[in-house]
Design a protein around this motif. Structure first.
Motif, mmCIF file in Angstrom:
data_model
loop_
_atom_site.group_PDB
_atom_site.id
_atom_site.type_symbol
_atom_site.label_atom_id
_atom_site.label_comp_id
_atom_site.label_asym_id
_atom_site.label_seq_id
_atom_site.Cartn_x
_atom_site.Cartn_y
_atom_site.Cartn_z
ATOM 1 N N ASP A 247 0.859 -1.165 0.000
ATOM 2 C CA ASP A 247 0.000 0.000 0.000
ATOM 3 C C ASP A 247 0.905 1.227 0.000
ATOM 4 O O ASP A 247 2.060 1.157 0.409
ATOM 5 N N TYR A 248 0.389 2.348 -0.491
ATOM 6 C CA TYR A 248 1.236 3.522 -0.615
ATOM 7 C C TYR A 248 1.206 4.336 0.668
ATOM 8 O O TYR A 248 0.307 4.158 1.509
ATOM 9 N N GLY A 249 2.189 5.212 0.856
ATOM 10 C CA GLY A 249 2.221 6.054 2.042
ATOM 11 C C GLY A 249 2.544 7.500 1.715
ATOM 12 O O GLY A 249 3.329 7.780 0.806
ATOM 13 N N TYR A 250 1.901 8.406 2.440
ATOM 14 C CA TYR A 250 2.217 9.837 2.372
ATOM 15 C C TYR A 250 2.745 10.240 3.744
ATOM 16 O O TYR A 250 2.298 9.686 4.767
ATOM 17 N N PRO A 251 3.659 11.213 3.793
ATOM 18 C CA PRO A 251 4.121 11.645 5.123
ATOM 19 C C PRO A 251 2.974 12.218 5.956
ATOM 20 O O PRO A 251 2.178 13.001 5.436
ATOM 21 N N TRP A 252 2.927 11.830 7.214
ATOM 22 C CA TRP A 252 1.894 12.351 8.125
ATOM 23 C C TRP A 252 2.056 13.862 8.262
ATOM 24 O O TRP A 252 1.096 14.619 8.221
ATOM 25 N N ASP A 253 3.326 14.284 8.385
ATOM 26 C CA ASP A 253 3.649 15.709 8.413
ATOM 27 C C ASP A 253 4.701 15.954 7.334
ATOM 28 O O ASP A 253 5.881 15.679 7.534
ATOM 29 N N PRO A 254 4.270 16.452 6.174
ATOM 30 C CA PRO A 254 5.207 16.590 5.049
ATOM 31 C C PRO A 254 6.381 17.523 5.360
ATOM 32 O O PRO A 254 7.408 17.458 4.682
ATOM 33 N N SER A 255 6.240 18.363 6.381
ATOM 34 C CA SER A 255 7.342 19.270 6.685
ATOM 35 C C SER A 255 8.357 18.625 7.637
ATOM 36 O O SER A 255 9.377 19.217 7.972
ATOM 37 N N ASN A 256 8.058 17.414 8.081
ATOM 38 C CA ASN A 256 8.975 16.715 8.978
ATOM 39 C C ASN A 256 9.793 15.682 8.184
ATOM 40 O O ASN A 256 9.257 14.689 7.709
ATOM 41 N N ASP A 259 9.236 11.974 8.856
ATOM 42 C CA ASP A 259 8.057 11.343 8.271
ATOM 43 C C ASP A 259 8.271 11.069 6.780
ATOM 44 O O ASP A 259 7.826 10.040 6.252
ATOM 45 N N VAL A 260 8.948 11.992 6.125
ATOM 46 C CA VAL A 260 9.228 11.808 4.695
ATOM 47 C C VAL A 260 10.100 10.562 4.503
ATOM 48 O O VAL A 260 9.830 9.715 3.647
ATOM 49 N N GLU A 261 11.112 10.438 5.347
ATOM 50 C CA GLU A 261 11.988 9.266 5.288
ATOM 51 C C GLU A 261 11.245 7.981 5.639
ATOM 52 O O GLU A 261 11.490 6.919 5.063
ATOM 53 N N ALA A 262 10.346 8.102 6.599
ATOM 54 C CA ALA A 262 9.619 6.917 7.067
ATOM 55 C C ALA A 262 8.737 6.329 5.963
ATOM 56 O O ALA A 262 8.487 5.120 5.938
ATOM 57 N N VAL A 263 8.281 7.169 5.042
ATOM 58 C CA VAL A 263 7.486 6.663 3.922
ATOM 59 C C VAL A 263 8.311 5.657 3.121
ATOM 60 O O VAL A 263 7.848 4.557 2.782
ATOM 61 N N GLU A 264 9.546 6.039 2.839
ATOM 62 C CA GLU A 264 10.425 5.162 2.081
ATOM 63 C C GLU A 264 10.667 3.853 2.859
ATOM 64 O O GLU A 264 10.624 2.757 2.303
ATOM 65 N N ARG A 265 10.885 4.010 4.165
ATOM 66 C CA ARG A 265 11.150 2.833 4.998
ATOM 67 C C ARG A 265 9.932 1.916 5.043
ATOM 68 O O ARG A 265 10.036 0.700 5.008
ATOM 69 N N LYS A 266 8.762 2.513 5.103
ATOM 70 C CA LYS A 266 7.506 1.730 5.112
ATOM 71 C C LYS A 266 7.415 0.868 3.842
ATOM 72 O O LYS A 266 7.109 -0.320 3.896
ATOM 73 N N LEU A 267 7.697 1.482 2.684
ATOM 74 C CA LEU A 267 7.616 0.739 1.424
ATOM 75 C C LEU A 267 8.700 -0.334 1.367
ATOM 76 O O LEU A 267 8.493 -1.420 0.829
ATOM 77 N N GLU A 268 9.852 -0.025 1.962
ATOM 78 C CA GLU A 268 10.940 -1.014 1.952
ATOM 79 C C GLU A 268 10.603 -2.215 2.839
ATOM 80 O O GLU A 268 10.833 -3.363 2.440
ATOM 81 N N PHE A 269 10.070 -1.963 4.023
ATOM 82 C CA PHE A 269 9.713 -3.082 4.902
ATOM 83 C C PHE A 269 8.568 -3.913 4.311
ATOM 84 O O PHE A 269 8.525 -5.137 4.473
ATOM 85 N N ALA A 270 7.626 -3.264 3.651
ATOM 86 C CA ALA A 270 6.472 -3.996 3.122
ATOM 87 C C ALA A 270 6.785 -4.677 1.794
ATOM 88 O O ALA A 270 6.406 -5.819 1.566
ATOM 89 N N LYS A 324 3.815 8.095 9.980
ATOM 90 C CA LYS A 324 4.405 8.903 11.044
ATOM 91 C C LYS A 324 5.604 8.130 11.600
ATOM 92 O O LYS A 324 5.457 6.998 12.058
ATOM 93 N N SER A 325 6.764 8.763 11.554
ATOM 94 C CA SER A 325 7.972 8.111 12.048
ATOM 95 C C SER A 325 7.929 7.965 13.568
ATOM 96 O O SER A 325 7.373 8.819 14.260
ATOM 97 N N ASN A 339 9.543 0.836 12.211
ATOM 98 C CA ASN A 339 9.579 1.856 13.271
ATOM 99 C C ASN A 339 8.747 3.092 12.896
ATOM 100 O O ASN A 339 9.247 4.216 12.886
ATOM 101 N N LEU A 340 7.508 2.855 12.588
ATOM 102 C CA LEU A 340 6.617 3.931 12.155
ATOM 103 C C LEU A 340 5.171 3.524 12.438
ATOM 104 O O LEU A 340 4.891 2.377 12.783
#
Ligand code: GBH
Length: 487
Positions: A247-256, A259-270, A324-325, A339-340
Motif C-alpha cells: 500500500d502507498y504512504g504519504y508523510p503524516w507531516d510533510p514538513s517533517n 516522516d518523509v523518510e519513514a514513507v520510504e522505509r515503510k515501502l521497503e519493509f512492506a 508517522k515516524s 519503526n513507524l
C-alpha cells in the motif's frame, strides 16, 4: 510528473489482460473432497477467537463443486483472465516431498484450466495463497524450517508445472509473503498465528520468526523459478513471478523530514523485503540496519536463484496511509513495519480516503499511480501484472438482496483506480500489462470471516451460495474497455 508527448492522457495497451481474482481457501469449501487434508488455515479458523465471526472455509462459496458455474459467470462478465490459487493440501494432502499425491485433486485443477481455456479465459495460477498443508506445520514448523520447506514446496510446484504444462501463461509462486510471514509469525493474525504477544498466542517469537519465514519463502520462490525456467519454460513457454502486497504512504507531516523518510522505509519493509532480493540481490539497507543479525543471509546459491527471478511483478494494491515516524525512539524488537505508524488522518486531520468495512483500507486512487511509479523506478521498469485491487464497503453486509447489488462505492473505487492506472501507463510510461479485480465474488475474508465482502458478485450464503453480479461486475468491463487500445 512530466507529460510525455504523443500519448493520450489515460490508456491501456490493446492486448491488456483484465479479469477477476480469488484464492482457494476463500472460495472452495469441500474441505475433505478428493482426499484433501487440513491446511494451517483450517486449523487456525477452527481455533476459537481467531476469526471474528467464528466462521471458517468449510463451505465458503462452494466453488470446488461449482467450477462450471464460476466459468460461466466469468464469461458473462467479459473477463479475459481469471486468477485463482491451487490448494496444496488437495495435491499433496500431507504436503511433503515423499508424501502421496492425490490424482483426483490434480485432475480437478487440470479440468478447471482446460475449461477456462475452452471459454477463452486466460488462467493466472497462484501456487500458494496461504493454505499450507497443516501436516508440514506440525511436522517441522512449516515456513520456519527452510531446509525442509524449500524441497517440499519445490516438489509441489513440480507436480503442478508438470500437470499444467503448456496451459498456464502466468504462474505466481507465492501470494503476499509479507502476510504469511508478518501476520502469520509477527502479529499472529493469520495462520499459524504465532507471535510474541502472549494475549494472542502462548507460542511464537515476533522478533525472529517473521524474518525466517520470509527468507524460506524467498528461497522456495527462487528454487521454483529456477526449476520452471530450466525444465518447463524452454518447451512450454509461460512466465513466472511472485505477488507482493504494497500500500502507498504519504508523510503524516510533510514538513517533517523524519516522516518523509519513514514513507520510504515503510515501502521497503512492506515491499522491498521481497522485491529487493529479487531485483537487486539483497535485503534493503533500512531492514539490515534495524534488524541486524535477526535478518537471515542468503547463501550464494540461494541468491543466485532469487536475483532476477521475476518474469513479471505481481502487484496487489488496495490503499494508502499517512506515515508517522517513531524515530528517534529505537524500533521495538517485535516491529515489522519499520519503526513507524500508519494513520488514516494526516497532521491537519485530512482523511486519506473514506471508511470501508476493512479496518486497514481507505481508498486513495492517486496512491495507486504513485506506487506504480515508485515500483517502476526502483525496479527498472518491470512488466507489472496487477494481481489484486478492490474494496470492501462499510456495512455492505447489512444490506439485503437486491439492494446489496447496488455497490456504487465499489464502482467509484474501480472508476478512480482504473483511471489512475491508465494515467500511469499513458503519461508515466509504467509497464502494466494486466489487472485482476479482487474479487470475483464475496468470500471468506480471512480473520474477518464473511462479514466483510470484497466481491463484484454477491454470494447468498444463506440461500445456497448462489452468485448475483453487483453493479460493479457489469461496470468493470465498460471501464477497462474505455481505456484499452488508447496507448
Ligand atoms: C489481499 O491482502 C489478499 O491477498 C486476499 O486474499 C484478501 O482477501 C484481500 O487482500 C482483501 O483483504 O491485520 O490489521 O495488520 C490484502 C493486503 C495486507 C490487507 C495486510 C490486510 C493486514 C492488516 N493485506 N493487511 S492487519
Amino acid at each position: 510528473m512530466i507529460q510525455r508527448p504523443n500519448r493520450t492522457e489515460a490508456g491501456l495497451p490493446s492486448d491488456f489482460l483484465w479479469g477477476f481474482a480469488t484464492a482457494s481457501y476463500q472460495i472452495e469449501g469441500a474441505p475433505t473432497a478428493d482426499g484433501r487434508l487440513p491446511s494451517t488455515w483450517d486449523t487456525f479458523a477452527n481455533t476459537p477467537g481467531k476469526v471474528s465471526d467464528g466462521t471458517n472455509g468449510d463451505v465458503a462459496c462452494d466453488s470446488y463443486n461449482r467450477t462450471a458455474e464460476d466459468i460461466a459467470l466469468l464469461k458473462s462478465l467479459g473477463a479475459k483472465a481469471y486468477r485463482f490459487s491451487i490448494a496444496w493440501p488437495r495435491i499433496i494432502p500431507l504436503g511433503g516431498r515423499n508424501d502421496p499425491v492425490s490424482q483426483a485433486g490434480i485432475d480437478h485443477y487440470v479440468k478447471f484450466v482446460d475449461d477456462l481455456i475452452a471459454a477463452d479465459i486466460t488462467p493466472v495460477v497462484t501456487l500458494f495463497h496461504w493454505d499450507l498443508p497443516d501436516a508440514l506445520d506440525k511436522r517441522y514448523g512449516g515456513l520456519l524450517n527452510k531446509d525442509e520447506f524449500v524441497p517440499d514446496f519445490l516438489r509441489y510446484a513440480r507436480v503442478m508445472f508438470e500437470a499444467l504444462k503448456g496451459k498456464v501463461p502466468y504462474w505466481i509462486t507465492f501470494n503476499e509473503p509479507f502476510c504469511s510471514s508478518g501476520l502469520g509469525y509477527g502479529i499472529g493474525k493469520h495462520a499459524p498465528g504465532r507471535t510474541s504477544d502472549r494475549s494472542v498466542n502462548p507460542v511464537g517469537d515476533s522478533s525472529t520468526e517473521p524474518w525466517l519465514a520470509g527468507h524460506s519463502i524467498l528461497c522456495a520462490h527462487g528454487a521454483a523459478v529456477q526449476l520452471y525456467r530450466s525444465e518447463y519454460k524452454p518447451q512450454h513457454g509461460g512466465e513466472i513471478g511472485i505477488t507482493l502486497n504494497g500500500d502507498y504512504g504519504y508523510p503524516w507531516d510533510p514538513s517533517n523530514p523524519r516522516d518523509v523518510e519513514a514513507v520510504e522505509r515503510k515501502l521497503e519493509f512492506a515491499i522491498s523485503w521481497f522485491a529487493d532480493p529479487i531485483y537487486h540481490g539483497q535485503y534493503p539497507d533500512s531492514m539490515r540496519k534495524q534488524l541486524g543479525d535477526r535478518l537471515p543471509t542468503f547463501t550464494d546459491a540461494e541468491i543466485k536463484s532469487i536475483k532476477g527471478s521475476n518474469d513479471f511483478y505481481g502487484m496487489n494494491h488496495y490503499c494508502s496511509h499517512f506515515i508517522k515516524s517513531l524515530e528517534p525512539a529505537p524500533a521495538s524488537k517485535d516491529d515489522i513495519e519499520g519503526n513507524l505508524e500508519c494513520h488514516f488522518f494526516d497532521i491537519n486531520n485530512n482523511p486519506v480516503g473514506e471508511e470501508t468495512q476493512s479496518p486497514w483500507l481507505r481508498p486513495n486512487a492517486p496512491g495507486f499511480r504513485h506506487l506504480l511509479n515508485w515500483l517502476s523506478n526502483r525496479y527498472n521498469h518491470p512488466k507489472i501484472l496487477v494481481t489484486e485491487f478492490g474494496t470492501s464497503i462499510k456495512n455492505e453486509n447489512d444490506l439485503k438482496y437486491p439492494e446489496i447489488l447496488d455497490d456504487e462505492f465499489r464502482c467509484e473505487y474501480f472508476r478512480t483506480y482504473i483511471r489512475a492506472m491508465s494515467e500511469a501507463v499513458a503519461q508515466d510510461g509504467v509497464n502494466v500489462f494486466g489487472a485482476l479485480c479482487w474479487s470475483l465474488m464475496d468470500n471468506f475474508e480471512w480473520s474477518e470471516g464473511y462479514e466483510t465482502r470484497f466481491g463484484v458478485c454477491y454470494v447468498d450464503y444463506e440461500g445456497g451460495q448462489k452468485r448475483y453480479p453487483k453493479k460493479s461486475a457489469q461496470e468493470t468491463r465498460e471501464l477497462f474497455e474505455q481505456y484499452i487500445g488508447k496507448v
